[in-house]
Write a protein that holds these residues in place. Sequence first.
Motif, PDB file in Angstrom:
ATOM      1  N   LEU A  12       0.857  -1.188   0.000  1.00 11.35           N
ATOM      2  CA  LEU A  12       0.000   0.000   0.000  1.00 11.35           C
ATOM      3  C   LEU A  12       0.893   1.238   0.000  1.00 11.35           C
ATOM      4  O   LEU A  12       1.546   1.545   1.001  1.00 11.35           O
ATOM      5  N   GLU A  13       0.945   1.931  -1.138  1.00 10.60           N
ATOM      6  CA  GLU A  13       1.760   3.141  -1.242  1.00 10.60           C
ATOM      7  C   GLU A  13       0.900   4.351  -0.884  1.00 10.60           C
ATOM      8  O   GLU A  13      -0.140   4.592  -1.510  1.00 10.60           O
ATOM      9  N   THR A  14       1.339   5.106   0.112  1.00 14.84           N
ATOM     10  CA  THR A  14       0.526   6.219   0.622  1.00 14.84           C
ATOM     11  C   THR A  14       1.241   7.568   0.542  1.00 14.84           C
ATOM     12  O   THR A  14       0.791   8.534   1.149  1.00 14.84           O
ATOM     13  N   ASN A  15       2.332   7.627  -0.222  1.00 16.94           N
ATOM     14  CA  ASN A  15       3.132   8.859  -0.212  1.00 16.94           C
ATOM     15  C   ASN A  15       2.708   9.882  -1.262  1.00 16.94           C
ATOM     16  O   ASN A  15       3.230  10.990  -1.309  1.00 16.94           O
ATOM     17  N   LYS A  17      -0.087  12.444  -3.334  1.00 12.90           N
ATOM     18  CA  LYS A  17      -1.231  13.311  -3.034  1.00 12.90           C
ATOM     19  C   LYS A  17      -1.996  13.519  -4.340  1.00 12.90           C
ATOM     20  O   LYS A  17      -1.533  14.245  -5.215  1.00 12.90           O
ATOM     21  N   SER A 157      -6.995  11.735  -2.061  1.00 10.56           N
ATOM     22  CA  SER A 157      -6.446  10.540  -1.441  1.00 10.56           C
ATOM     23  C   SER A 157      -5.008  10.353  -1.909  1.00 10.56           C
ATOM     24  O   SER A 157      -4.419  11.257  -2.502  1.00 10.56           O
ATOM     25  N   PHE A 158      -4.486   9.162  -1.677  1.00 14.78           N
ATOM     26  CA  PHE A 158      -3.087   8.889  -2.034  1.00 14.78           C
ATOM     27  C   PHE A 158      -2.985   8.044  -3.298  1.00 14.78           C
ATOM     28  O   PHE A 158      -1.887   7.657  -3.691  1.00 14.78           O
ATOM     29  N   ASN A 159      -4.126   7.723  -3.935  1.00 12.45           N
ATOM     30  CA  ASN A 159      -4.064   7.079  -5.242  1.00 12.45           C
ATOM     31  C   ASN A 159      -5.316   7.412  -6.044  1.00 12.45           C
ATOM     32  O   ASN A 159      -6.287   7.988  -5.533  1.00 12.45           O
ATOM     33  N   ARG A 179      -8.146   8.822   3.833  1.00 11.53           N
ATOM     34  CA  ARG A 179      -6.798   8.582   4.369  1.00 11.53           C
ATOM     35  C   ARG A 179      -6.591   7.078   4.536  1.00 11.53           C
ATOM     36  O   ARG A 179      -7.557   6.307   4.445  1.00 11.53           O
ATOM     37  N   PRO A 180      -5.361   6.629   4.797  1.00  4.59           N
ATOM     38  CA  PRO A 180      -5.135   5.191   4.958  1.00  4.59           C
ATOM     39  C   PRO A 180      -6.051   4.556   6.002  1.00  4.59           C
ATOM     40  O   PRO A 180      -6.567   3.447   5.797  1.00  4.59           O
ATOM     41  N   ILE A 183      -9.701   3.497   4.835  1.00  5.63           N
ATOM     42  CA  ILE A 183      -9.924   2.534   3.753  1.00  5.63           C
ATOM     43  C   ILE A 183     -11.026   1.543   4.088  1.00  5.63           C
ATOM     44  O   ILE A 183     -11.992   1.378   3.335  1.00  5.63           O
TER      45      ILE A 183
END
Length: 370
Positions: A12-15, A17, A157-159, A179-180, A183
Amino acid sequence: MMETFLEFPLKLETNRKILHVDMDAFYAQIEIRDNPALANQQVIIARDPRRNGGKGVVATANYNARAKGVHSAMSAAEALDLAPKAVFITPNFTKYREASHQVHDIFHEFTDKIEPVAFDEAYLDLSDRTENLVALAHRMQQKIYDELHLTSSVGISFNKFLAKLASEHNKPVGLTVIRPEDIRPFLDAEPIESIRGVGAKTAERMRELGVQTGADLYQMSQDELISEFNRQGFELYERIRGIDNRPVMYERQRKSIGKEHTFNPLIRSEDETLAEIKILAKEVTEALSRQKMHGQTLVLKLRDENFNTVTHRMTQNDFIDNDPVVLNRIANDLLEEAGGFRQPLRLIGLTMTNLTPLAFENIALSLYES
């Protein structure tokens, strides 16, 4: 013996924006903006089936019509049955394309990392921005409304998968963040049809398997999903866990650099117009210098009080000097070409296109130089 699969590891890539911006009932909203008498009507963008033998498909409908069950891709005849009092408007894609360009011009004031999806939606990668994304998204929505009188909904979100789901969550004029830690509560509550990749046939098979919601899909193993849906099964396994590593696909080479000013109260004289053009010329020159670019085409954009937009451009064989005096002179010529100041203006814009890095310079060689 039952066939088993090796389980592929997930990350899970969360870096990043990511914003997904979705204009609210875009085509219908443009028509209502241009004809306020439609504001309280049920508006359907499609050829009127009463005038063409029942043919035609709905491009979109405003929220008053949607409340009656009308939706895009529905036949116009079926839409008429659901909303017999609706106003049908034949699509004007030239007008919608122009409005889409205007929206994307505003996007470019926030980032150049933009992936258009359609006239009415786009992904924006703001991973390099440090400010609060909610405040930034509010500013973007407000700017779109102030300049174009159009509303939008934004998902953050991040994706891309989660940003798009977020933008659809609270329409119209919505702003939703996933946000993570959001989910599971967010995806578990979603109907299975909302999960990207689940079309009508897949949804039908899902229901046969007892899968109605995101929570049900989450309980299916990777083996089960791959066995049932092949490669799509693995993607569904990822999506229901909030995983989507697709990048925002954008043009790396910036195509234009420009500045626009919106006025309230409106500009009401030629002197005011010339003064604003002079300011814009200075701002565009500074932006070009920061980006280390120069161009060959200067475009003047004027939008009047009735939201009519005209553009005039001048192209040189050589690069235009990054000099505010030069840009101001050319812009004044373009204003004269447009007929000068004729009615109150709500927007003036100046843009340089046909860009090239400053490393590529004009080289004029004399034929007689020894």
